[in-house]
Motif scaffolding. Structure first.
Motif, short mmCIF file in Angstrom:
data_model
loop_
_atom_site.label_atom_id
_atom_site.label_comp_id
_atom_site.label_asym_id
_atom_site.label_seq_id
_atom_site.Cartn_x
_atom_site.Cartn_y
_atom_site.Cartn_z
N THR A 14 0.82 -1.22 0.00
CA THR A 14 0.00 0.00 0.00
C THR A 14 0.85 1.26 0.00
O THR A 14 0.36 2.33 0.29
CB THR A 14 -0.97 0.02 1.20
N GLY A 15 2.13 1.14 -0.27
CA GLY A 15 2.96 2.32 -0.40
C GLY A 15 3.67 2.77 0.85
O GLY A 15 3.90 3.96 1.03
N HIS A 16 4.03 1.83 1.72
CA HIS A 16 4.76 2.17 2.92
C HIS A 16 6.02 1.33 3.01
O HIS A 16 6.09 0.24 2.44
CB HIS A 16 3.91 1.92 4.17
N THR A 18 9.48 0.37 5.84
CA THR A 18 10.09 0.52 7.16
C THR A 18 11.38 1.32 7.02
O THR A 18 11.86 1.57 5.90
CB THR A 18 10.44 -0.85 7.76
N VAL A 19 11.98 1.68 8.14
CA VAL A 19 13.27 2.39 8.11
C VAL A 19 14.31 1.51 7.42
O VAL A 19 15.07 1.97 6.57
CB VAL A 19 13.71 2.79 9.53
N ALA A 20 14.32 0.22 7.76
CA ALA A 20 15.27 -0.71 7.13
C ALA A 20 15.02 -0.80 5.63
O ALA A 20 15.96 -0.84 4.83
CB ALA A 20 15.17 -2.08 7.78
N GLY A 21 13.75 -0.82 5.23
CA GLY A 21 13.41 -0.86 3.81
C GLY A 21 13.84 0.41 3.10
O GLY A 21 14.34 0.36 1.97
N ALA A 22 13.66 1.54 3.76
CA ALA A 22 14.09 2.82 3.18
C ALA A 22 15.60 2.85 3.01
O ALA A 22 16.12 3.33 2.00
CB ALA A 22 13.62 3.98 4.05
N GLU A 23 16.31 2.32 3.99
CA GLU A 23 17.77 2.25 3.91
C GLU A 23 18.20 1.39 2.72
O GLU A 23 19.06 1.78 1.94
CB GLU A 23 18.35 1.67 5.20
N GLN A 24 17.55 0.25 2.57
CA GLN A 24 17.89 -0.67 1.49
C GLN A 24 17.59 -0.06 0.12
O GLN A 24 18.37 -0.18 -0.81
CB GLN A 24 17.13 -1.98 1.67
N GLU A 25 16.47 0.63 0.01
CA GLU A 25 16.06 1.20 -1.27
C GLU A 25 16.87 2.43 -1.67
O GLU A 25 17.12 2.66 -2.84
CB GLU A 25 14.58 1.59 -1.23
N THR A 26 17.26 3.24 -0.67
CA THR A 26 17.92 4.51 -0.98
C THR A 26 19.43 4.48 -0.82
O THR A 26 20.12 5.33 -1.37
CB THR A 26 17.39 5.64 -0.07
N GLY A 27 19.93 3.54 -0.02
CA GLY A 27 21.36 3.51 0.27
C GLY A 27 21.76 4.52 1.35
O GLY A 27 22.93 4.68 1.65
N ILE A 28 20.77 5.18 1.95
CA ILE A 28 21.02 6.14 3.03
C ILE A 28 21.00 5.39 4.35
O ILE A 28 20.09 4.61 4.63
CB ILE A 28 19.97 7.27 3.02
N ASN A 29 22.00 5.61 5.17
CA ASN A 29 22.13 4.93 6.46
C ASN A 29 20.88 5.08 7.30
O ASN A 29 20.30 6.16 7.37
CB ASN A 29 23.35 5.50 7.20
N ARG A 30 20.48 4.00 7.96
CA ARG A 30 19.24 4.03 8.75
C ARG A 30 19.29 5.07 9.87
O ARG A 30 18.29 5.64 10.22
CB ARG A 30 18.89 2.64 9.26
N TRP A 53 6.98 3.20 10.23
CA TRP A 53 6.59 3.07 8.84
C TRP A 53 6.60 4.45 8.18
O TRP A 53 6.20 5.43 8.78
CB TRP A 53 5.19 2.46 8.73
N ILE A 54 7.08 4.51 6.95
CA ILE A 54 7.19 5.74 6.20
C ILE A 54 6.39 5.57 4.91
O ILE A 54 6.57 4.57 4.20
CB ILE A 54 8.66 6.03 5.83
N ALA A 55 5.53 6.52 4.62
CA ALA A 55 4.82 6.49 3.34
C ALA A 55 5.83 6.77 2.23
O ALA A 55 6.68 7.66 2.36
CB ALA A 55 3.70 7.53 3.32
N ARG A 56 5.74 6.03 1.16
CA ARG A 56 6.69 6.21 0.06
C ARG A 56 6.65 7.64 -0.48
O ARG A 56 7.68 8.20 -0.85
CB ARG A 56 6.42 5.23 -1.05
N ALA A 57 5.48 8.25 -0.49
CA ALA A 57 5.37 9.64 -0.96
C ALA A 57 6.17 10.57 -0.06
O ALA A 57 6.83 11.50 -0.53
CB ALA A 57 3.91 10.07 -1.01
N ASP A 58 6.13 10.33 1.27
CA ASP A 58 6.91 11.15 2.20
C ASP A 58 8.40 10.91 2.02
O ASP A 58 9.20 11.85 2.07
CB ASP A 58 6.50 10.86 3.65
#
Length: 78
Positions: A14-16, A18-30, A53-58
């Motif tokens: 649904t477009g969210h 996690t912090v770990a997922g955001a780190e993996q997708e962006t390469g930015i340290n958690r 949880w972070i909305a992908r839009a955010d």
């Protein structure tokens, strides 16, 4: 346990993320992502669970704000 995994899977579709997922997708340290959340620069929520949880839009909006203009990148170079 089964319910938690189903809940995470539903959120992921649904477009969210996690912090770990955001780190993996962006390469930015958690820790950088967490600092952005706790400073208010990046919106996240904790819906009764331990994970943020972070909305992908955010996440996309926060990443767009982090873009360095060519003059900014070159300004510090000697």
């Amino acid at each position: 346990m089964e319910i938690g995994h189903a809940h995470e899977s539903r959120r992921a579709t649904t477009g969210h993320v996690t912090v770990a997922g955001a780190e993996q997708e962006t390469g930015i340290n958690r820790r950088t992502i967490q600092r952005a959340i706790y400073s208010g620069a990046l919106r996240a929520y904790r819906p009764g669970a331990q994970k943020l949880w972070i909305a992908r839009a955010d996440l996309d909006a926060w990443l767009a704000e982090r873009v360095v203009a060519p003059t900014q990148a070159h300004h510090g170079a000697a």
